[in-house]
Design an enzyme around this catalytic site. Sequence first.
Site, mmCIF file in Angstrom:
data_model
loop_
_atom_site.group_PDB
_atom_site.id
_atom_site.type_symbol
_atom_site.label_atom_id
_atom_site.label_comp_id
_atom_site.label_asym_id
_atom_site.label_seq_id
_atom_site.Cartn_x
_atom_site.Cartn_y
_atom_site.Cartn_z
ATOM 1 N N HIS A 64 0.833 -1.213 0.000
ATOM 2 C CA HIS A 64 0.000 0.000 0.000
ATOM 3 C C HIS A 64 0.865 1.260 0.000
ATOM 4 O O HIS A 64 1.859 1.359 0.723
ATOM 5 C CB HIS A 64 -1.043 -0.005 1.122
ATOM 6 C CG HIS A 64 -0.547 0.112 2.522
ATOM 7 N ND1 HIS A 64 -0.356 1.331 3.130
ATOM 8 C CD2 HIS A 64 -0.255 -0.812 3.462
ATOM 9 C CE1 HIS A 64 0.034 1.135 4.385
ATOM 10 N NE2 HIS A 64 0.113 -0.155 4.610
ATOM 11 N N GLU A 211 -5.179 1.802 2.128
ATOM 12 C CA GLU A 211 -5.135 0.619 3.000
ATOM 13 C C GLU A 211 -5.430 1.000 4.442
ATOM 14 O O GLU A 211 -6.139 0.297 5.155
ATOM 15 C CB GLU A 211 -3.762 -0.051 2.903
ATOM 16 C CG GLU A 211 -3.678 -1.417 3.583
ATOM 17 C CD GLU A 211 -3.194 -1.388 5.035
ATOM 18 O OE1 GLU A 211 -3.152 -2.445 5.657
ATOM 19 O OE2 GLU A 211 -2.892 -0.296 5.573
ATOM 20 N N GLU A 212 -4.873 2.132 4.860
ATOM 21 C CA GLU A 212 -4.951 2.532 6.272
ATOM 22 C C GLU A 212 -6.362 2.939 6.701
ATOM 23 O O GLU A 212 -6.613 3.130 7.884
ATOM 24 C CB GLU A 212 -3.965 3.684 6.551
ATOM 25 C CG GLU A 212 -2.495 3.315 6.360
ATOM 26 C CD GLU A 212 -1.937 2.418 7.466
ATOM 27 O OE1 GLU A 212 -2.688 2.074 8.392
ATOM 28 O OE2 GLU A 212 -0.747 2.067 7.373
ATOM 29 N N HIS A 321 3.437 3.998 12.764
ATOM 30 C CA HIS A 321 2.346 4.920 13.110
ATOM 31 C C HIS A 321 2.851 6.025 14.042
ATOM 32 O O HIS A 321 2.217 6.363 15.047
ATOM 33 C CB HIS A 321 1.126 4.169 13.669
ATOM 34 C CG HIS A 321 0.377 3.428 12.591
ATOM 35 N ND1 HIS A 321 -0.991 3.384 12.500
ATOM 36 C CD2 HIS A 321 0.825 2.735 11.512
ATOM 37 C CE1 HIS A 321 -1.347 2.680 11.431
ATOM 38 N NE2 HIS A 321 -0.255 2.266 10.824
HETATM 39 ZN ZN ZN Z 1 0.614 -1.002 6.536
#
Ligand code: ZN
Length: 357
Positions: A64, A211-212, A321
């Site tokens: 992604h 994707e996130e 993250h």
């Molecule tokens: Zn990822």
Amino acid sequence: MDRTEKFMKKMTEIEGISGFERQVADLIRSELKDTCEYEWDNLGSLICKHRGTSDEPRIMMAGHMDEIGFVVQQVTDEGFVKFLPVGGWWPGNILAQKVALSTRKGRVLGVIGSPPIHDMDKEKQATMPKLNELLIDVGQSVGYDVKKKLGIRPGDPITPITEFEIMSNKKMYMAKAWDNRVGVLIMAETMRRLAAMEHPNTAFGVGTVQEEVGLKGAKTAAAVCRPDVAFALDVCTSKDTTSETKGRPEKMGNGVGIMVFDNSLIPNVSLRDFMIDLAERHKIKHFLGILDHGGTDGGRINLSRTGVPSIYIAVASRYIHSHVSLVHRDDFDAAVELMVQAHMALDEKTVSSLRKF
Ligand SMILES: [Zn+2]
């Protein structure tokens, strides 16, 4: 910096939160140039196609392109920016961090404001602020009208700013967005190598979008690729920073992760065993990993049409993250080698054997 490190630097420093991945797609194309044919799905996922010696089987490898970030909610009357998270953020990871806002008038530098200890009583010092209490400072001052000058609008993307750097341990790379630019880089390097090889299949290297925020591009890109077998390339969390996870194999420098379980995908058993055998046969350093929370694009591709034998292949990363995460060069190289060898071995007969239950 070698060629790969220069590519990594560009790939991690460009801006591409969910829904705004175009710069990432453009970089992949400018690096792969005419080694591949290119297609898009209608959400913006980029599909790089290379036919080996056969149209089939069709092998999809997806990383992604999006990183987590924020969008503008509103500019307050005082000239500060209220924002909403895009993807999963813990407030402790964003205090006093630099960000870039993309506006119709250009790029605006900001910082997520965090008060000094001088302005906090004991009670406040002991608590964590909530995301919706934080504001981005874009340089507001007396006599400067942020609203008039900067052209910031609701929905404008906000991206972390971090420079790519090589640490004292020369194999450790520090950057933002390793989740999941490392997956995109593995895809691109594998496609680059496959372009000069006679692989018995057609390879679809995909940079997926969004994707996130719900594995979205994986679904729509799979409809374009119609894969017979699929790989999701992503990070897994490195388990070597706390004693709670002592003994776990997901560690920096421990090779490529063949992921045997996550919340979105239980891999096809034959494909899983095939990948373990392949890594052993080619002496590629690897571990069997588990993602304790969350899922990957594999969970979505696996469910396209009547089902696709799929597995998630990972590189362990610390501090994902956040603004600063780490990846190890040996793990990256092992992942590329494993993906190249998989493409060399997955012929029609091998792929059809994955579907015998
Ligand atoms: Zn990822």
